[in-house]
Design a protein around this motif. Structure first.
Motif, PDB file in Angstrom:
ATOM      1  N   LEU A  61      39.169  69.437  66.187  1.00 30.51           N
ATOM      2  CA  LEU A  61      38.390  69.600  64.895  1.00 30.51           C
ATOM      3  C   LEU A  61      39.235  70.224  63.985  1.00 30.51           C
ATOM      4  CD1 LEU A  61      35.879  68.857  63.335  1.00 30.51           C
ATOM      5  CD2 LEU A  61      35.129  71.243  64.084  1.00 30.51           C
ATOM      6  N   LEU A  62      40.049  71.195  64.274  1.00 32.26           N
ATOM      7  CA  LEU A  62      41.037  71.827  63.601  1.00 32.26           C
ATOM      8  C   LEU A  62      41.735  71.233  62.837  1.00 32.26           C
ATOM      9  CD1 LEU A  62      42.315  74.725  62.326  1.00 32.26           C
ATOM     10  CD2 LEU A  62      43.841  74.338  64.210  1.00 32.26           C
ATOM     11  N   TYR A  63      42.393  69.948  63.569  1.00 31.79           N
ATOM     12  CA  TYR A  63      43.205  68.942  62.753  1.00 31.79           C
ATOM     13  C   TYR A  63      42.536  68.207  61.713  1.00 31.79           C
ATOM     14  CZ  TYR A  63      47.243  69.817  65.418  1.00 31.79           C
ATOM     15  OH  TYR A  63      48.598  70.432  65.904  1.00 31.79           O
ATOM     16  N   GLY A  68      41.282  68.837  55.127  1.00 35.86           N
ATOM     17  CA  GLY A  68      40.376  68.750  54.152  1.00 35.86           C
ATOM     18  C   GLY A  68      39.046  67.944  54.601  1.00 35.86           C
ATOM     19  N   GLY A  69      39.112  67.463  55.822  1.00 38.86           N
ATOM     20  CA  GLY A  69      38.104  66.928  56.309  1.00 38.86           C
ATOM     21  C   GLY A  69      37.027  67.407  57.037  1.00 38.86           C
ATOM     22  N   ILE A  70      36.082  66.747  57.645  1.00 34.72           N
ATOM     23  CA  ILE A  70      35.233  67.254  58.882  1.00 34.72           C
ATOM     24  C   ILE A  70      34.747  66.215  59.801  1.00 34.72           C
ATOM     25  CG2 ILE A  70      32.874  66.950  57.541  1.00 34.72           C
ATOM     26  CD1 ILE A  70      33.625  70.324  58.724  1.00 34.72           C
ATOM     27  N   ASP A  71      34.522  66.759  60.987  1.00 34.86           N
ATOM     28  CA  ASP A  71      34.076  65.576  61.789  1.00 34.86           C
ATOM     29  C   ASP A  71      32.652  66.286  62.728  1.00 34.86           C
ATOM     30  OD1 ASP A  71      33.638  63.845  64.028  1.00 34.86           O
ATOM     31  OD2 ASP A  71      35.505  63.932  64.654  1.00 34.86           O
ATOM     32  N   LEU A  72      31.616  65.558  62.182  1.00 37.38           N
ATOM     33  CA  LEU A  72      30.389  66.033  62.473  1.00 37.38           C
ATOM     34  C   LEU A  72      29.972  65.094  63.916  1.00 37.38           C
ATOM     35  CD1 LEU A  72      27.967  65.842  59.479  1.00 37.38           C
ATOM     36  CD2 LEU A  72      29.082  67.735  60.461  1.00 37.38           C
ATOM     37  N   SER A  73      30.935  64.229  64.477  1.00 35.98           N
ATOM     38  CA  SER A  73      30.477  63.392  65.653  1.00 35.98           C
ATOM     39  C   SER A  73      30.654  63.978  66.796  1.00 35.98           C
ATOM     40  CB  SER A  73      30.958  61.939  65.466  1.00 35.98           C
ATOM     41  OG  SER A  73      32.445  62.004  65.723  1.00 35.98           O
ATOM     42  N   VAL A 216      44.223  61.932  62.585  1.00 34.60           N
ATOM     43  CA  VAL A 216      43.591  63.238  62.755  1.00 34.60           C
ATOM     44  C   VAL A 216      42.199  62.917  63.473  1.00 34.60           C
ATOM     45  CG1 VAL A 216      44.768  64.810  61.219  1.00 34.60           C
ATOM     46  CG2 VAL A 216      42.884  63.674  60.515  1.00 34.60           C
ATOM     47  N   TYR A 217      41.543  61.943  62.750  1.00 37.06           N
ATOM     48  CA  TYR A 217      40.114  61.712  63.610  1.00 37.06           C
ATOM     49  C   TYR A 217      40.449  61.223  64.946  1.00 37.06           C
ATOM     50  CZ  TYR A 217      38.003  62.759  59.032  1.00 37.06           C
ATOM     51  OH  TYR A 217      37.779  63.249  57.801  1.00 37.06           O
ATOM     52  N   ALA A 218      41.273  60.506  65.148  1.00 39.61           N
ATOM     53  CA  ALA A 218      41.635  59.887  66.561  1.00 39.61           C
ATOM     54  C   ALA A 218      41.859  60.985  67.463  1.00 39.61           C
ATOM     55  CB  ALA A 218      42.745  58.721  66.556  1.00 39.61           C
ATOM     56  N   LEU A 219      42.575  61.850  67.008  1.00 40.38           N
ATOM     57  CA  LEU A 219      42.968  63.195  67.870  1.00 40.38           C
ATOM     58  C   LEU A 219      41.609  63.907  68.206  1.00 40.38           C
ATOM     59  CD1 LEU A 219      45.293  64.771  68.803  1.00 40.38           C
ATOM     60  CD2 LEU A 219      45.092  66.252  66.956  1.00 40.38           C
ATOM     61  N   SER A 220      40.666  64.122  67.023  1.00 45.56           N
ATOM     62  CA  SER A 220      39.446  64.775  67.267  1.00 45.56           C
ATOM     63  C   SER A 220      38.732  63.921  68.335  1.00 45.56           C
ATOM     64  CB  SER A 220      38.708  64.870  66.019  1.00 45.56           C
ATOM     65  OG  SER A 220      37.548  65.759  66.381  1.00 45.56           O
ATOM     66  N   GLY A 221      38.638  62.761  68.244  1.00 44.84           N
ATOM     67  CA  GLY A 221      37.863  61.827  69.061  1.00 44.84           C
ATOM     68  C   GLY A 221      38.531  61.987  70.695  1.00 44.84           C
ATOM     69  N   PHE A 222      39.832  61.978  70.602  1.00 41.67           N
ATOM     70  CA  PHE A 222      40.478  62.373  71.965  1.00 41.67           C
ATOM     71  C   PHE A 222      40.117  63.579  72.877  1.00 41.67           C
ATOM     72  CE2 PHE A 222      44.216  63.649  74.352  1.00 41.67           C
ATOM     73  CZ  PHE A 222      44.398  62.614  75.295  1.00 41.67           C
ATOM     74  N   ASP A 249      28.762  74.787  66.363  1.00 45.63           N
ATOM     75  CA  ASP A 249      29.587  75.648  67.205  1.00 45.63           C
ATOM     76  C   ASP A 249      31.019  75.375  66.898  1.00 45.63           C
ATOM     77  OD1 ASP A 249      27.481  76.777  68.178  1.00 45.63           O
ATOM     78  OD2 ASP A 249      27.649  76.146  70.184  1.00 45.63           O
ATOM     79  N   ALA A 250      31.456  74.286  67.074  1.00 49.48           N
ATOM     80  CA  ALA A 250      32.879  73.823  66.857  1.00 49.48           C
ATOM     81  C   ALA A 250      33.437  74.229  65.216  1.00 49.48           C
ATOM     82  CB  ALA A 250      33.056  72.395  67.128  1.00 49.48           C
TER      83      ALA A 250
END
Lengths: 319, 536
Positions: A61-63, A68-73, A216-222, A249-250
């Motif tokens: 998620l840091l990436y 400047g984005g966010i990943d709620l998923s 970066v979103y793909a990395l977060s998904g990974f 939490d994340a």
């Protein structure tokens, strides 16, 4: 005594620049005095195991946050992956199931990233949509029931240790090292920071912004997929209702680690420490028999404190 | 703290009757004031240090009431520091400041405002989507009540604007005003609503094109004649002769001398700013050479209403100017060539090959570099290090298999630093640690590392001091000699005249003329820039 004064101000500067670490150490000391069960080998091992999913997800998620984005998923994708790995283990075997699971998580990230980068949907909205879609798919394929894992090798990894350290924690260490390498040493890491610091100037420098964002979103998904698999090995089930609310939490771990939600600022190591801090707080409160409802309040207060400390530090450094 | 006289409740009238404590003056306005109080601002032996850096050393500045007093000096000479002391943003270490005779020490901006000082920054603090009146009363929209009375608000704003003879409708959306008029809205707000008598303007003309400057100057003179004291900071020396009543030159944290614009010349000012006589500001124009290779050809380019049928050619080794007012389509043309905006029709050829440029990454691949007009937002990444900025366009050379190679990176950065004489502490300092001129050099150097053939410079010397300007001009001439085709967009006509082989003039999205050699002069450029009234 100007010499002494200089020294103490240099010390203060050092403490400020490493404020997340200082916060962590202070908390460990506090934990020592608050509970005599905290520093027992069993409890420490327990904390190390518990902190793994949060640590792994926070680092991915840091990436996203750095751009400047966010990943709620993240929580939903974890749940989906835990179901997928439990369902595919019997047919595909260990390697096959893990590959498919990692692919599923990464694809979820690719979809989020594409919505953000190519369709211009705000990250909050795009990943909110993926969050409910992933949760829904997890419930559909599991028919709303937990799927029990039937694979001894897979199950034993969750409880195994290597040189006294839980294997799962070694996974977290590995993820941290790789992510830190990516952050410090690679062109990709450099571009992630550039996008988060000044997207316009980066685009004007001829950098293809959408590629970076999708990545970066793909990395977060990974990383969510890794966390989903880990949860399945620890609990022995793939659960469609796993990790509800986990995104909060994340995000908290990343922010406690000193990253800026505006992007461009934050480090991998501090994010790991942020995740450890949150895990320790939960553990400590359990040891102290603080009821669950109260725990939520305390956790919120500590997050606010950490962030206030961070902004106070910014002001001091900038002055 | 100022004495009670300066803090008394205001009656809403401008400038008059304040600051003159012995109320014996019978005459009205500025003339009467000049006799009662000798100086509106009297700064004596003021010093200010940041850590080990002495930003101000025993500075003395005397500004007569009802005058426009210009401050000049290179970046970092101390002008802004002193103004921040006057505005209550910084505290002085020693020395005295008197405002209309009263000794003051400002701890915060509100105290300075109460003493009658307003500072207008280059970056305007206006909400673009609100109306003029809403912006003026933003701190107190309800006028004490819960609901907004729009009619009263607009009436009061209209009265305030008319009082100074400004012709702006209070209901206009601020974003629809030109920058000059936006500045006037901010000035009016300061003067009337906060009741200021001393106006500090920090480089207001840097963001204006020449006709807009005329608007600003006419209005500033009008204010001066009504008794307002104006401290005016600028890098554009030629304009001081049009507007200033007195000039003070800063150098290295000290005031060097006071000059009278009626008797001094631009060379006198420059000599005092840099401590030596300068030769020509511009280097000799490089010989375009015998080759007439066209590196960039734009043919019949049209985009919506901003660009209409634009054609131009740029040769190897040529410095081509693009003149025109702000909004005439110059920057829009640059954006289209660089792939930031889409074009509706027309073609762009680079080195004789027609190219479709969909985004900046394409433009870069085809050998085009752009130094954009807004250095801080578009040009450089301020929090990242100098070397990271320098290598951003050239990451392939400083990496292998996606891993950064620190040694290669240092080599490239050192090369840039030496070839453009960038003055810096360390290459690993953030870009924000550099002065404006050196930041701009980094942005230029970034594109030289990308090894292209065409370089577009949009307002390359905006907000840059004279010394750095000269260096940038020399760099541009040097690059042309090396074979770059260079397109310079500038609102400073002297810059285009001094630097360019040819100049295209744009107006309302069209090219209205092409000048070369001796034909490039201010009058012609101006004549071609002025929009023709459209027939409906």
């Amino acid at each position: 005594m100007p010499g002494l004064k200089m020294k103490s101000s240099a010390l203060l500067r050092l403490a400020l620049s490493q404020s997340t670490l200082v916060f962590f150490v202070v908390m460990l000391i506090a934990a020592y005095f608050l509970s005599d069960r905290f520093f027992t080998p069993d409890n420490v091992t327990n904390i190390l195991r518990q902190s793994v999913p949060l640590g792994v997800v926070s680092i991915g998620l840091l990436y996203v946050i750095l751009t400047g984005g966010i990943d709620l998923s993240v929580g939903s994708v974890m749940a989906l992956v835990s179901v997928v790995v439990a369902l595919t283990l019997p047919d595909l075997g260990l390697t096959g199931a893990i590959i498919v699971s990692l692919a599923v998580g990464t694809c979820a990230g690719l979809v989020s990233g594409s919505l953000v980068a190519y369709f211009g949907i705000a990250p909050f909205i795009a990943t909110l949509a993926i969050m409910t879609i992933a949760r829904g798919v997890a419930l559909i394929v599991s028919r709303g029931q937990p799927i029990f894992v039937d694979n001894d090798t897979f199950m034993s990894f969750g409880s195994s240790s290597f040189l006294g350290v839980p294997s799962l924690f070694l996974v977290l260490i590995g993820v941290t090292l790789l992510a830190a390498l990516l952050y410090r040493q690679t062109v990709f890491g450099r571009l992630v920071i550039a996008v988060g610091s000044n997207e316009v100037a980066t685009r004007f420098a001829g950098i293809n912004i959408p590629t970076i964002k999708v990545a970066v979103y793909a990395l977060s998904g990974f990383t969510c997929a890794i966390a989903g698999i880990i949860s399945a090995t620890r609990t022995g089930v793939g659960s469609p209702i796993l990790a509800i609310g986990f995104e909060l939490d994340a995000i908290a771990a990343v922010v406690v680690g000193g990253a800026s939600l505006a992007g461009g600022r934050g480090t991998v190591i501090n994010t790991l420490i942020g995740a450890l801090i949150l895990s320790i707080i939960s553990n400590l409160m359990n040891l102290m028999d603080i009821p669950g409802y109260h725990q939520q309040v305390v956790k919120g207060v500590i997050i606010v404190l950490a962030v206030l400390m961070e902004s106070a530090k910014r002001r001091l450094i900038d002055r | 703290m100022p004495a009670d006289g300066a803090l008394a409740p205001r009656d809403g009238r401008p400038a008059e009757s304040r600051g003159q404590r012995p109320p014996d003056s019978g005459t009205e306005g500025g003339a009467g004031r000049a006799e009662t109080v000798e100086y509106a601002v009297d700064v004596a032996r003021v010093s200010k240090a940041f850590g080990g850096v002495q930003a101000l050393k025993d500075v003395t500045l005397r500004v007569a009431p009802g005058t426009i007093h210009a401050l000049v000096g290179e970046n970092g000479a101390g002008k802004s520091t002193l103004m921040n002391v006057l505005a209550g943003i910084l505290r002085k270490d020693s020395g005295s400041v008197r405002i209309f005779g009263d000794e003051v020490t400002f701890g915060k901006p509100q105290e300075s405002q109460r003493a009658g000082i307003a500072i207008i920054h280059q970056e305007l603090a206006l909400a673009q989507d609100l109306s003029v009146a809403e912006n003026m009363f933003l701190g107190n929209l309800g006028q004490g009540g819960l609901f907004v009375n729009w009619r009263a608000l607009n009436r009061r704003a209209g009265e305030a604007l008319r009082q100074f003879g400004f012709d702006i409708a209070p209901t206009t959306r601020v974003g629809d005003l030109s920058v000059a008029y936006q500045q006037i809205v901010e000035i009016t707000t300061a003067l009337v609503l906060h009741d200021c008598r001393i106006l500090i303007m920090d480089e207001p003309s840097a963001v204006l094109a020449d006709p807009e400057i005329d608007v600003l100057f006419a209005n500033l003179k009008q204010l001066r004649d009504q008794g307002v004291t104006i401290i005016y900071i600028s890098h554009r020396l030629e304009e001081l002769f049009r507007i200033a009543d007195a000039i003070t030159v800063f150098k290295d944290g000290q005031t060097v001398t006071d000059l009278d614009p009626k008797t001094c010349t631009e060379d006198d000012i420059i000599a005092n700013m840099v401590g030596r006589r300068m030769g020509a500001l511009f280097p000799p124009k490089p010989d375009p050479g015998a080759t007439s290779d066209v590196v960039l050809r734009v043919d019949h380019l049209t985009r919506g209403r901003v660009l209409h049928d634009v054609s131009l050619t740029l040769h190897r080794g040529e410095i081509l100017g693009l003149a025109g007012l702000v909004g005439s389509g110059r920057s829009e043309l640059a954006r289209c060539i660089f792939g930031i905006d889409r074009v509706d029709s027309g073609t762009i050829e680079i080195d004789g090959v027609a190219r479709r440029i969909g985004r900046p990454a394409h433009a870069m691949r085809f050998g085009i570099g752009l130094v954009p007009e807004d250095r801080k937002r578009q040009g450089g990444i301020l929090p990242m290090t100098i070397s990271e900025n320098l290598t951003l366009t050239n990451l392939r050379e400083v990496s292998r298999f996606g891993l950064c190679n620190a040694a290669a990176e240092r080599r490239v950065a050192e090369r840039s630093k030496d070839s453009l004489r960038i003055r810096l502490g360390a290459l690993c300092d953030p870009l924000s640690s550099l002065s404006g001129g050196n930041q701009q050099k980094v942005v230029v150097a970034k594109w030289l590392n990308a090894a292209g053939t065409v370089l577009i410079l949009d307002e390359p010397t905006r907000g840059v001091d004279v010394g750095a300007k000269m260096e940038l001009y020399a760099i541009v001439a040097d690059l042309a000699r090396q074979g770059y085709g260079i397109l310079v967009i500038s609102s400073e006509m002297m810059e285009l005249i001094g630097l360019c082989h040819r100049v295209y003039v744009m107006s309302e999205g069209e090219i209205t003329g092409e000048l070369s050699g001796g034909d490039i002069c201010e009058e012609t450029i101006m004549r071609l820039s002025i929009p023709k009234r459209r027939k409906h």
